[in-house]
Design a protein around this motif. Structure first.
Motif, mmCIF file in Angstrom:
data_model
loop_
_atom_site.group_PDB
_atom_site.id
_atom_site.type_symbol
_atom_site.label_atom_id
_atom_site.label_comp_id
_atom_site.label_asym_id
_atom_site.label_seq_id
_atom_site.Cartn_x
_atom_site.Cartn_y
_atom_site.Cartn_z
ATOM 1 N N LEU A 1 -23.122 -14.849 16.813
ATOM 2 C CA LEU A 1 -22.863 -16.018 15.982
ATOM 3 C C LEU A 1 -24.052 -16.962 15.820
ATOM 4 C CD1 LEU A 1 -19.259 -17.149 17.044
ATOM 5 C CD2 LEU A 1 -19.958 -16.207 14.839
ATOM 6 N N LEU A 2 -24.810 -17.165 16.876
ATOM 7 C CA LEU A 2 -25.839 -18.206 16.826
ATOM 8 C C LEU A 2 -26.937 -17.849 15.832
ATOM 9 C CD1 LEU A 2 -26.312 -19.289 20.557
ATOM 10 C CD2 LEU A 2 -24.873 -20.307 18.784
ATOM 11 N N PRO A 3 -27.385 -18.814 15.023
ATOM 12 C CA PRO A 3 -28.456 -18.544 14.067
ATOM 13 C C PRO A 3 -29.806 -18.452 14.762
ATOM 14 C CG PRO A 3 -27.887 -20.859 13.993
ATOM 15 C CD PRO A 3 -26.895 -20.207 14.932
ATOM 16 N N ASP A 4 -30.693 -17.681 14.184
ATOM 17 C CA ASP A 4 -32.058 -17.603 14.681
ATOM 18 C C ASP A 4 -32.841 -18.773 14.104
ATOM 19 O OD1 ASP A 4 -31.953 -15.121 16.182
ATOM 20 O OD2 ASP A 4 -31.706 -14.136 14.241
ATOM 21 N N SER A 5 -33.168 -19.745 14.948
ATOM 22 C CA SER A 5 -33.927 -20.896 14.474
ATOM 23 C C SER A 5 -35.362 -20.465 14.173
ATOM 24 C CB SER A 5 -33.920 -21.999 15.528
ATOM 25 O OG SER A 5 -34.388 -21.516 16.766
ATOM 26 N N PRO A 6 -36.056 -21.198 13.309
ATOM 27 C CA PRO A 6 -37.429 -20.842 12.959
ATOM 28 C C PRO A 6 -38.328 -20.776 14.185
ATOM 29 C CG PRO A 6 -36.593 -22.540 11.484
ATOM 30 C CD PRO A 6 -35.592 -22.380 12.564
ATOM 31 N N VAL A 7 -39.187 -19.753 14.224
ATOM 32 C CA VAL A 7 -40.158 -19.584 15.306
ATOM 33 C C VAL A 7 -41.490 -20.137 14.828
ATOM 34 C CG1 VAL A 7 -41.332 -17.936 16.797
ATOM 35 C CG2 VAL A 7 -38.945 -17.559 16.169
ATOM 36 N N ARG A 8 -41.974 -21.172 15.491
ATOM 37 C CA ARG A 8 -43.179 -21.871 15.051
ATOM 38 C C ARG A 8 -44.352 -21.523 15.958
ATOM 39 N NH1 ARG A 8 -38.612 -24.903 14.215
ATOM 40 N NH2 ARG A 8 -38.422 -25.830 12.138
ATOM 41 N N ARG A 9 -44.848 -20.319 15.822
ATOM 42 C CA ARG A 9 -45.939 -19.879 16.683
ATOM 43 C C ARG A 9 -47.245 -20.594 16.368
ATOM 44 N NH1 ARG A 9 -43.849 -15.809 19.546
ATOM 45 N NH2 ARG A 9 -42.270 -14.458 18.618
ATOM 46 N N GLY A 10 -47.346 -21.163 15.180
ATOM 47 C CA GLY A 10 -48.570 -21.866 14.821
ATOM 48 C C GLY A 10 -48.692 -23.230 15.462
ATOM 49 N N ARG A 11 -47.601 -23.747 16.033
ATOM 50 C CA ARG A 11 -47.638 -25.063 16.657
ATOM 51 C C ARG A 11 -48.044 -24.922 18.115
ATOM 52 N NH1 ARG A 11 -42.130 -28.171 16.706
ATOM 53 N NH2 ARG A 11 -42.753 -28.745 14.597
ATOM 54 N N PRO A 12 -49.110 -25.616 18.552
ATOM 55 C CA PRO A 12 -49.505 -25.523 19.961
ATOM 56 C C PRO A 12 -48.448 -26.118 20.870
ATOM 57 C CG PRO A 12 -50.736 -27.244 18.840
ATOM 58 C CD PRO A 12 -49.978 -26.506 17.767
ATOM 59 N N TRP A 13 -48.342 -25.549 22.052
ATOM 60 C CA TRP A 13 -47.382 -26.034 23.041
ATOM 61 C C TRP A 13 -48.151 -26.540 24.248
ATOM 62 C CZ3 TRP A 13 -45.452 -24.597 28.000
ATOM 63 C CH2 TRP A 13 -44.244 -25.232 28.355
ATOM 64 N N ASP A 14 -47.872 -27.744 24.651
ATOM 65 C CA ASP A 14 -48.623 -28.425 25.699
ATOM 66 C C ASP A 14 -48.082 -28.056 27.079
ATOM 67 O OD1 ASP A 14 -50.257 -30.135 27.104
ATOM 68 O OD2 ASP A 14 -49.097 -31.931 26.634
ATOM 69 N N GLY A 15 -48.628 -26.968 27.639
ATOM 70 C CA GLY A 15 -48.172 -26.531 28.957
ATOM 71 C C GLY A 15 -48.490 -27.524 30.057
ATOM 72 N N ALA A 16 -49.684 -28.134 30.002
ATOM 73 C CA ALA A 16 -50.053 -29.122 31.017
ATOM 74 C C ALA A 16 -49.128 -30.337 30.938
ATOM 75 C CB ALA A 16 -51.508 -29.547 30.824
ATOM 76 N N GLY A 17 -48.809 -30.752 29.718
ATOM 77 C CA GLY A 17 -47.885 -31.872 29.564
ATOM 78 C C GLY A 17 -46.501 -31.532 30.087
ATOM 79 N N ALA A 18 -46.050 -30.291 29.863
ATOM 80 C CA ALA A 18 -44.747 -29.864 30.375
ATOM 81 C C ALA A 18 -44.720 -29.926 31.899
ATOM 82 C CB ALA A 18 -44.432 -28.452 29.891
#
Length: 509
Positions: free
Chosen positions: A197-214
């Motif tokens: 049932l759950l929709p596949d939300s958009p995958v934004r691989r182009g957006r950087p993810w801040d691992g250090a901030g996490a």
């Protein structure tokens, strides 16, 4: 990048889910119910759990509290990961981990093992929770329908916390491990339904993810919550050391804020907190859940250990809280558009404070009718305030940042739950211990154990037996009631001040 800009989408696999949005809402609410129930399911199971595993007072506090303390710091990380890599993946992975941890907790042979599996339950819950709100934001694009959906979500969130003791009270009559094992068959049904049932939300691989901030946010929130808990209770370390831990957590969060302000694409858009409505909504969630969950634990013990109710009877006595929470969430979706954010949130918090006030005159005698009335006021008031806060938070961001906003809200939710148990529980414990005088016929070691908690006093009274045991239990009940009065006063003052602040600071709608 501002909050209104969206990163490039390199893969979009979702088809329009509008035709099944209400089915998706049901699924998400069932998932949320499991998570919120687990936060409070042990409240009525405390006496049975104490008898079965014989945990120390410190271990018992961690068994109850570790779930929320683990969930809270991970919500921001998993919320933003869901925005980047897809929320459906996190929900499915969270279901698997939650089921495995539930099975492990059910058969835990020692208190330490149970604490470990409760922590893993928290990790699984943190993977699922942000997605429940952000998927609602994704699926319900119409503002009016979204308000209704959020009303249902909010009702389920509070009802889950409220129904936890009810479920625990019923299941503990069979076996204390059943409060965890019940999750497994439910998840075996939810997992394939979510995959379909759950929709596949958009995958934004182009957006950087801040691992250090996490990492900074996770460690900062964890140390802050842990330090505050230990500063109040002093169960694992001296209070000066817990203050240092608290300050270390605060320092990491300051570093996190500074880092987010420097980044072009931050992990969280902290500029949202400059919006008065958003910040007030987050504060409303934190304080509303703080009062609901913390007081619920105290009142569950009051019913069982002061009034002598069985777990099932105590759970049934708390049923008005569950029903009023559900009604409050559904009613708030219609109240909010008519009276506005300020009146809805302020009125809800004020109603909770008013509903708590009669308990200040109670002793060890029963007040069945007034207790039911108080529960109705607490459940309805908290739910109305939470719906107003949730609608404000989720309406302030675009769909692309819904996971981050949901993570902030649910971090406030879990911090409120964890700190409600820790802070209000600590206030009760601090006021309870000196209020229990020595009882003739009870050895000094037994009195020391009895002063740890009312559950410990009941255990010692059973071991001592006779007139001395009865005298100890009577004295402990009065000491607990007097300590509970102190806790209620703190809660009423805090809720009243927050209601006034909301009424004064927010603009008229």
């Amino acid at each position: 990048m501002t909050v209104t800009q969206a990163a490039p989408l390199v893969k979009i696999t979702a088809r329009r889910p509008g035709d099944r949005r209400w089915s998706i809402l049901v699924l998400l609410c069932l998932a949320l119910l499991l998570i919120t129930v687990d936060a409070t399911v042990l409240h009525i199971a405390v006496p049975a759990l104490t008898a079965a595993l014989e945990p120390s007072a410190v271990q018992l506090l961690w068994i109850i509290d570790v779930y929320s303390l683990v969930v809270a710091p991970l919500l921001i990380m998993f919320g933003t990961l869901g925005d980047k890599y897809g929320r459906k993946r996190l929900v499915l992975g969270g279901f698997v981990l939650f089921g495995l941890a539930s099975a492990g907790a059910a058969f835990a042979p020692t208190p330490l093992t149970l604490i470990l599996f409760r922590a893993l339950l928290g990790v699984g819950g943190a993977m699922i929770m942000p997605a429940t709100l952000s998927l609602i934001r994704q699926v319900f694009t119409d503002r009016r329908e979204r308000a209704i959906a959020l009303g249902v979500w909010s009702a389920v969130a509070a009802a889950g916390a409220a129904v936890g003791p009810l479920i625990g009270g019923v299941l503990v009559g069979f076996w204390w491990g059943a409060v965890f094992l019940i999750n497994v068959p439910i998840l075996l049904v939810l997992l394939p339904a979510a995959a379909r049932l759950l929709p596949d939300s958009p995958v934004r691989r182009g957006r950087p993810w801040d691992g250090a901030g996490a990492a900074l946010s996770v460690l900062g929130v964890l140390l802050l919550a842990f330090g505050l808990k230990e500063a109040g209770s002093g169960t694992l370390m001296p209070r000066w050391a817990s203050v240092l831990v608290f300050l270390a957590g605060a320092g990491l969060l300051v570093a996190f804020v500074r880092r987010q302000r420097r980044l072009a694409v931050p992990l969280l858009d902290l500029g949202l907190f400059r919006r008065r409505e958003f910040a007030t909504g987050v504060a409303g969630v934190l304080l509303g859940v703080f009062a609901l969950v913390g007081l619920q634990l105290m009142l569950a013990q009051y019913l069982q250990l002061v009034l002598g109710d069985s777990p099932v009877r105590a759970a049934l006595r708390m049923l008005p809280l569950v029903l009023s929470a559900v009604c409050g969430g559904l009613a708030a979706a219609h109240i909010l558009p008519r009276v506005g954010l300020r009146a809805t949130m302020s009125g809800g918090l004020g109603l909770v404070a008013l509903a708590l006030s009669p308990t200040l005159s109670w002793g060890v005698e029963g007040h069945p009718l007034m207790l039911a009335v108080c529960f109705v006021g607490i459940g309805f008031g908290v739910q109305v305030a939470l719906l107003a806060a949730s609608d404000t938070i989720m309406s302030a961001v675009p769909e692309s940042r819904a996971g981050g906003a949901a993570a902030i809200e649910e971090t406030a939710y879990e911090l409120g739950a964890g700190l409600g148990v820790a802070v209000l529980g600590t206030i009760t414990a601090v006021a309870y211990a000196p209020g229990l005088p020595a009882v003739a016929g009870v050895p000094a070691a037994g009195m020391d154990e009895a002063r740890q908690s009312l559950a410990s006093a009941a255990h010692v009274a059973h071991q001592v037996g006779g007139s001395a045991g009865g005298a100890l239990l009577d004295a402990a009940r009065w000491a607990f009631v007097n300590a509970l009065h102190t806790t209620v006063v703190v809660s009423v003052v805090l809720l009243s001040l927050t209601a006034v602040a909301v009424a004064v600071l927010l603009r008229r709608d």
